[in-house]
Design a protein around this motif. Structure first.
Motif, PDB file in Angstrom:
ATOM      1  N   GLY A 197       0.814  -1.214   0.000  1.00  0.00           N
ATOM      2  CA  GLY A 197       0.000   0.000   0.000  1.00  0.00           C
ATOM      3  C   GLY A 197       0.844   1.258   0.000  1.00  0.00           C
ATOM      4  N   LYS A 198       1.929   1.249   0.775  1.00  0.00           N
ATOM      5  CA  LYS A 198       2.821   2.413   0.824  1.00  0.00           C
ATOM      6  C   LYS A 198       3.576   2.616  -0.483  1.00  0.00           C
ATOM      7  CE  LYS A 198       2.316   4.033   5.040  1.00  0.00           C
ATOM      8  NZ  LYS A 198       1.910   5.440   5.290  1.00  0.00           N
ATOM      9  N   GLU A 199       4.008   1.523  -1.109  1.00  0.00           N
ATOM     10  CA  GLU A 199       4.842   1.620  -2.301  1.00  0.00           C
ATOM     11  C   GLU A 199       4.048   1.967  -3.560  1.00  0.00           C
ATOM     12  OE1 GLU A 199       8.199   1.298  -2.713  1.00  0.00           O
ATOM     13  OE2 GLU A 199       8.429   1.234  -0.544  1.00  0.00           O
ATOM     14  N   SER A 200       2.855   1.343  -3.720  1.00  0.00           N
ATOM     15  CA  SER A 200       2.136   1.494  -4.999  1.00  0.00           C
ATOM     16  C   SER A 200       0.636   1.623  -4.864  1.00  0.00           C
ATOM     17  CB  SER A 200       2.422   0.267  -5.866  1.00  0.00           C
ATOM     18  OG  SER A 200       1.832  -0.891  -5.281  1.00  0.00           O
ATOM     19  N   GLY A 201       0.134   1.621  -3.626  1.00  0.00           N
ATOM     20  CA  GLY A 201      -1.307   1.579  -3.459  1.00  0.00           C
ATOM     21  C   GLY A 201      -1.862   0.205  -3.781  1.00  0.00           C
ATOM     22  N   GLY A 202      -0.988  -0.788  -3.853  1.00  0.00           N
ATOM     23  CA  GLY A 202      -1.407  -2.160  -4.133  1.00  0.00           C
ATOM     24  C   GLY A 202      -1.592  -2.469  -5.604  1.00  0.00           C
ATOM     25  N   SER A 203      -1.038  -1.630  -6.489  1.00  0.00           N
ATOM     26  CA  SER A 203      -1.229  -1.816  -7.937  1.00  0.00           C
ATOM     27  C   SER A 203      -0.040  -2.525  -8.578  1.00  0.00           C
ATOM     28  CB  SER A 203      -1.427  -0.461  -8.615  1.00  0.00           C
ATOM     29  OG  SER A 203      -1.443  -0.604 -10.026  1.00  0.00           O
ATOM     30  N   TYR A 204      -0.304  -3.624  -9.302  1.00  0.00           N
ATOM     31  CA  TYR A 204       0.752  -4.337 -10.015  1.00  0.00           C
ATOM     32  C   TYR A 204       1.264  -3.535 -11.218  1.00  0.00           C
ATOM     33  CZ  TYR A 204      -0.314  -8.634  -7.430  1.00  0.00           C
ATOM     34  OH  TYR A 204      -0.489  -9.583  -6.457  1.00  0.00           O
ATOM     35  N   SER A 205       0.487  -2.581 -11.698  1.00  0.00           N
ATOM     36  CA  SER A 205       0.885  -1.814 -12.888  1.00  0.00           C
ATOM     37  C   SER A 205       1.531  -0.467 -12.551  1.00  0.00           C
ATOM     38  CB  SER A 205      -0.339  -1.575 -13.784  1.00  0.00           C
ATOM     39  OG  SER A 205      -1.346  -0.845 -13.087  1.00  0.00           O
ATOM     40  N   ALA A 206       1.718  -0.174 -11.278  1.00  0.00           N
ATOM     41  CA  ALA A 206       2.318   1.108 -10.883  1.00  0.00           C
ATOM     42  C   ALA A 206       3.765   1.187 -11.353  1.00  0.00           C
ATOM     43  CB  ALA A 206       2.257   1.262  -9.364  1.00  0.00           C
ATOM     44  N   ARG A 207       4.195   2.386 -11.753  1.00  0.00           N
ATOM     45  CA  ARG A 207       5.571   2.592 -12.204  1.00  0.00           C
ATOM     46  C   ARG A 207       6.097   3.908 -11.647  1.00  0.00           C
ATOM     47  NH1 ARG A 207       7.668   0.056 -17.405  1.00  0.00           N
ATOM     48  NH2 ARG A 207       6.350  -1.762 -17.721  1.00  0.00           N
ATOM     49  N   ASN A 208       7.373   3.887 -11.300  1.00  0.00           N
ATOM     50  CA  ASN A 208       8.052   5.093 -10.842  1.00  0.00           C
ATOM     51  C   ASN A 208       9.491   5.021 -11.352  1.00  0.00           C
ATOM     52  OD1 ASN A 208       8.948   7.389  -9.563  1.00  0.00           O
ATOM     53  ND2 ASN A 208       9.046   6.449  -7.538  1.00  0.00           N
ATOM     54  N   GLY A 209       9.718   5.504 -12.579  1.00  0.00           N
ATOM     55  CA  GLY A 209      11.039   5.389 -13.183  1.00  0.00           C
ATOM     56  C   GLY A 209      11.365   3.926 -13.442  1.00  0.00           C
ATOM     57  N   GLN A 210      12.476   3.453 -12.880  1.00  0.00           N
ATOM     58  CA  GLN A 210      12.892   2.059 -13.073  1.00  0.00           C
ATOM     59  C   GLN A 210      12.195   1.103 -12.109  1.00  0.00           C
ATOM     60  OE1 GLN A 210      16.690   0.722 -11.614  1.00  0.00           O
ATOM     61  NE2 GLN A 210      17.047   2.635 -10.525  1.00  0.00           N
ATOM     62  N   TYR A 211      11.414   1.632 -11.154  1.00  0.00           N
ATOM     63  CA  TYR A 211      10.760   0.795 -10.162  1.00  0.00           C
ATOM     64  C   TYR A 211       9.340   0.463 -10.608  1.00  0.00           C
ATOM     65  CZ  TYR A 211      14.786   2.449  -7.686  1.00  0.00           C
ATOM     66  OH  TYR A 211      16.080   2.749  -7.352  1.00  0.00           O
ATOM     67  N   ILE A 212       9.011  -0.806 -10.544  1.00  0.00           N
ATOM     68  CA  ILE A 212       7.821  -1.299 -11.217  1.00  0.00           C
ATOM     69  C   ILE A 212       6.961  -2.132 -10.269  1.00  0.00           C
ATOM     70  CG2 ILE A 212       7.001  -2.844 -13.073  1.00  0.00           C
ATOM     71  CD1 ILE A 212       9.487  -2.022 -14.652  1.00  0.00           C
ATOM     72  N   GLY A 213       5.628  -1.954 -10.399  1.00  0.00           N
ATOM     73  CA  GLY A 213       4.674  -2.870  -9.821  1.00  0.00           C
ATOM     74  C   GLY A 213       4.278  -2.627  -8.386  1.00  0.00           C
ATOM     75  N   LYS A 214       3.600  -3.617  -7.845  1.00  0.00           N
ATOM     76  CA  LYS A 214       2.982  -3.540  -6.524  1.00  0.00           C
ATOM     77  C   LYS A 214       3.992  -3.268  -5.420  1.00  0.00           C
ATOM     78  CE  LYS A 214      -0.218  -6.236  -3.607  1.00  0.00           C
ATOM     79  NZ  LYS A 214      -1.005  -7.483  -3.531  1.00  0.00           N
ATOM     80  N   TYR A 215       5.209  -3.830  -5.549  1.00  0.00           N
ATOM     81  CA  TYR A 215       6.220  -3.682  -4.503  1.00  0.00           C
ATOM     82  C   TYR A 215       7.360  -2.759  -4.932  1.00  0.00           C
ATOM     83  CZ  TYR A 215       3.551  -7.687  -2.963  1.00  0.00           C
ATOM     84  OH  TYR A 215       2.531  -8.518  -2.598  1.00  0.00           O
TER      85      TYR A 215
END
Length: 211
Positions: A149-167
């Motif tokens: 939840g803290k990293e991506s809101g629980g989304s497997y498709s979340a992206r932040n630069g080179q960091y990808i997914g739920k975790y």
């Protein structure tokens, strides 16, 4: 005299190919148990910063067994020196060197393939062991969900630069497979090897703002 010069030129060209081949082999390193970025940098005449930048590492103190790292060092000094000395010998020495080089190269290739197969088997075993050994009790499950939840809101498709997914795992860890199953598998392996449990990972996140 023309024949001798032609043979020596051929030997020099062959030597250059050997040197180039050796450099290409040194460009990518597969992480094995006990490796560190500093040790890999020392082995390949490069720096920790160079390896971190080339591989977009979030934390240089964390690399996983089986991970592929680009290394821009040069570990071919000895080979190049020896090959250069060979090209200055007589016509007979040059011909002998060419004859012996082919079986030597084949032997090195076979040895490299064998080591790669062994490493792949070892990596599979260690990853399986790490994944199965991490604690999966109720407290750990809650900690895992909290981190997601803290990293991506629980989304497997979340992206932040080179960091990808739920975790928010580094793309290099996922190795091109961004599926939910692989994200879960790699996240469990990462947490088990670095923290031992998701509860410990959560404690680290609370203290540092990342895990």
């Amino acid at each position: 005299m023309k024949i001798k010069n032609a043979l020596l030129s051929t030997a020099a060209a062959t030597a250059s190919l050997f040197a180039i081949g050796a450099t290409a082999q040194a460009a990518t390193v597969t992480v094995k148990a006990g490796d560190t970025v500093s040790a890999i940098a020392a082995d390949h005449n490069t720096t920790i910063d160079a390896i971190q930048q080339a591989n977009h590492l979030k934390d240089v103190n964390l690399i996983l067994v089986g991970q592929q790292l680009e290394v821009n060092g040069d570990s071919t000094t000895t080979t190049s020196t020896q090959t250069t000395q060979q090209t200055t010998t007589t016509q007979s020495s040059a011909q002998t060197s060419q004859t012996q080089a082919q079986p030597s190269q084949a032997s090195q290739t076979q040895s490299s393939q064998t080591q790669t197969s062994k490493l792949a088997a070892q990596t599979t075993t260690q990853t399986s062991s790490s994944t199965s050994n991490y604690s999966n009790n109720g407290s750990d499950s809650a900690a895992k969900a909290w981190i997601a939840g803290k990293e991506s809101g629980g989304s497997y498709s979340a992206r932040n630069g080179q960091y990808i997914g739920k975790y928010q795992l580094s793309a290099s860890y996922l190795n091109g497979d961004y599926s939910a199953a692989n994200q879960e598998r790699v996240a469990n392996s990462y947490v088990a090897s670095r923290y031992g449990s998701w509860s410990n990972a959560k404690s680290h996140w609370l203290a540092n703002g990342w895990y």
